[in-house]
Design a protein around this motif. Structure first.
Motif, short mmCIF file in Angstrom:
data_model
loop_
_atom_site.label_atom_id
_atom_site.label_comp_id
_atom_site.label_asym_id
_atom_site.label_seq_id
_atom_site.Cartn_x
_atom_site.Cartn_y
_atom_site.Cartn_z
N UNK A 1 0.85 -1.18 0.00
CA UNK A 1 0.00 0.00 0.00
C UNK A 1 0.89 1.24 0.00
N UNK A 2 0.60 2.18 -0.90
CA UNK A 2 1.34 3.43 -0.95
C UNK A 2 0.35 4.58 -0.80
N UNK A 3 0.59 5.45 0.17
CA UNK A 3 -0.26 6.61 0.42
C UNK A 3 0.55 7.86 0.14
N UNK A 4 -0.02 8.74 -0.67
CA UNK A 4 0.70 9.97 -1.05
C UNK A 4 -0.30 10.97 -1.61
N UNK A 5 -0.16 12.20 -1.20
CA UNK A 5 -0.96 13.31 -1.74
C UNK A 5 -2.45 13.02 -1.68
N UNK A 6 -2.89 12.44 -0.57
CA UNK A 6 -4.31 12.18 -0.37
C UNK A 6 -4.85 11.01 -1.16
N UNK A 7 -3.99 10.24 -1.81
CA UNK A 7 -4.41 9.10 -2.60
C UNK A 7 -3.74 7.85 -2.07
N UNK A 8 -4.42 6.71 -2.23
CA UNK A 8 -3.87 5.42 -1.81
C UNK A 8 -3.90 4.47 -3.00
N UNK A 9 -2.79 3.78 -3.21
CA UNK A 9 -2.69 2.80 -4.29
C UNK A 9 -2.25 1.47 -3.70
N UNK A 10 -2.90 0.41 -4.13
CA UNK A 10 -2.54 -0.93 -3.71
C UNK A 10 -1.84 -1.63 -4.86
N UNK A 11 -0.58 -1.97 -4.66
CA UNK A 11 0.20 -2.71 -5.66
C UNK A 11 0.02 -4.20 -5.38
N UNK A 12 -0.46 -4.90 -6.40
CA UNK A 12 -0.98 -6.25 -6.19
C UNK A 12 -0.59 -7.13 -7.37
N UNK A 13 -0.20 -8.37 -7.07
CA UNK A 13 0.14 -9.34 -8.12
C UNK A 13 -1.14 -10.06 -8.53
#
Length: 483
Positions: free
Chosen positions: A101-113
């Motif tokens: 999980x990466x949180x930055x600039x009010x956004x969250x992204x889940x890096x997933x295989x």
């Protein structure tokens, strides 16, 4: 099963022929439509992620789930995600090895295989991700629907982490969660242990006060744990008959924990007789003998990873002896004193101090402790700790020892607030070899533990359905064993 990567076969596996590679990729039905409901916790995770972003507004925050951990040779432990990752994504059970999980600039992204096409060698050869080995994996779209997150293929992680961070910000990572991702972060920015420890503490402190979802999960975990305890009580005669009864108890509870939840929340302590005087007795290889006590410290961890932590000390024959009851009643009085001290605005340490004062007074009254009460309770004394060496409380939630990386001033030196969940678990442990103890008490180890929620005006005992006083425990055992 092996956990080797696709294309790197261990010496005990037969290489794949070209004919097999062609054949296995043919004639498969389309994947069914994903019927899973979105995580119930999705209503709560955005606020949790925003709270972390607010603490580090200019930073890129990296929170890995972690990877598999080797048990022996090419066998791994069952995967459990890092608690901070689970708390911020809502993913429990064994979701999702190597996700980040990466949180930055009010956004969250889940890096997933995500799953690969069935024409990819991973489909049949990867014991970590292959459908033939671990079953169908979600697509990126399905994982996004399930978590309500923006989901990105994990192959993009390295490049995205390498992108410039805001000039006033830092790249931070949860330390110890995933050595591979941590090494990548260190390579990109150098070591910054202070920044990472700050993040680690903040992630722990975020869990000090539970939201409504977490409180509901803890209620459910306690209810499931009660079922496990009653299954153990019902089978105590069988545990006595079979020998090595501590293992039988552990197995009975583990069966119900796995059936009703994800697993046990920690290694079950099933300590009979003198073993009950060893605080973390998890070898569980002793017999259950009539006339002895069984100290059972166990908790069910739900699929969401929230766990109960309850201890009851049970007379194996169904009745306490006079000596056992005397010690039991002292511990019960100490526990009640600790609970009575638990209220918003009280110091966290007040619970412990109230409980140990009662224990120390009993030790003085029984003639076991021959120093003044105030002396033994002072920082310069502490002699009572020979028989009650541990603390009385810890935070509880997604970890059995939750919030463990919180700063000391907010944990041991902190103040109780509504929404906190803590244990209250005093004990007295009289080892059979302790010559300062009257002979009738030697070998008696008793702990009583409940999980309490701090409320606006006091506390609520989440494990109140577990009988506590000696008469109620005896009646409970008789009722359960007569069913």
């Amino acid at each position: 099963m092996t956990k080797k990567a696709a294309g790197k076969l261990p010496n005990r596996m037969v290489p794949y022929s070209q004919a097999f590679k062609t054949f296995i990729c043919q004639d498969w039905a389309d994947y069914p439509v994903d019927q899973r409901e979105p995580c119930a916790v999705n209503a709560y995770t955005p606020a949790r992620r925003q709270a972390i972003q607010d603490l580090f507004p200019d930073d890129r925050i990296v929170i890995p789930a972690g990877g598999f951990k080797q048990r022996s040779n090419d066998c791994d432990y069952r995967f459990r995600p890092h608690s901070a990752f689970s708390h911020l994504t809502g993913l429990g059970e064994d979701f999702e090895p190597d996700a980040v999980l990466v949180i930055e600039a009010g956004q969250a992204r889940l890096y997933f295989h995500a799953r690969v096409p069935r024409t990819d060698p991973e489909f049949y050869s990867s014991a970590n991700y292959g459908e033939m080995w671990v079953g169908p994996r979600p697509s990126l779209e399905e994982m996004s629907r399930y978590t309500n997150l923006t989901v990105v293929d994990s192959s993009q992680l390295n490049a995205d982490l390498a992108a410039p961070v805001k000039s006033t910000g830092k790249l931070r990572i949860t330390p110890g969660a995933d050595p591979k991702v941590e090494a990548l972060v260190h390579a990109l920015r150098g070591r910054d242990d202070d920044a990472d420890r700050e993040l680690e503490s903040a992630l722990s402190e975020l869990r000090l006060i539970k939201d409504a979802y977490e409180i509901d999960q803890m209620d459910q975990a306690c209810a499931a744990t009660l079922t496990g305890f009653e299954a153990v009580i019902a089978d105590i005669p069988e545990a006595v008959r079979r020998g090595r009864g501590e293992r039988w108890v552990e197995g009975i509870f583990g069966l119900h924990a796995r059936h009703l939840g994800n697993a046990v929340g920690y290694d079950t302590i099933a300590a009979s007789g003198d073993h009950g005087c060893t605080l973390h007795w998890i070898r569980n290889d002793g017999d259950l003998r009539p006339g002895d006590l069984l100290l059972l410290d166990a908790g069910v961890e739900l699929d969401s990873l929230y766990t109960a932590d309850v201890t009851r000390t049970l007379p194996i024959s169904g009745k306490f002896t006079p000596a056992q009851r005397k010690v039991y009643d002292a511990v019960l009085a100490a526990q009640q004193a600790g609970m009575d001290a638990a209220k918003p605005g009280a110091a966290f340490i007040d619970v412990h101090q109230a409980a140990v004062r009662v224990i120390a007074q009993h030790l003085v009254d029984w003639g076991i402790l021959d120093v003044d009460l105030e002396e033994t309770l002072s920082d310069q004394g502490g002699q009572f700790r020979r028989w009650m060496v541990h603390g009385t409380s810890h935070h509880l939630g997604i970890d059995v020892h939750d919030c463990a990386q919180a700063r000391r001033k907010l944990y041991r030196g902190g103040t109780l607030k509504a929404g906190m969940i803590i244990t209250v678990e005093p004990g007295i442990y009289f080892k059979s070899t302790d010559l300062l103890v009257p002979e009738e008490f030697r070998g008696i180890g008793i702990r009583i533990e409940d999980d309490i929620l701090i409320t606006q005006d006091g506390y609520r005992n989440l494990s109140a359905d577990f009988p506590r006083d000696a008469d109620a425990v005896e009646a409970w055992m008789a009722q359960v064993q007569s069913r």
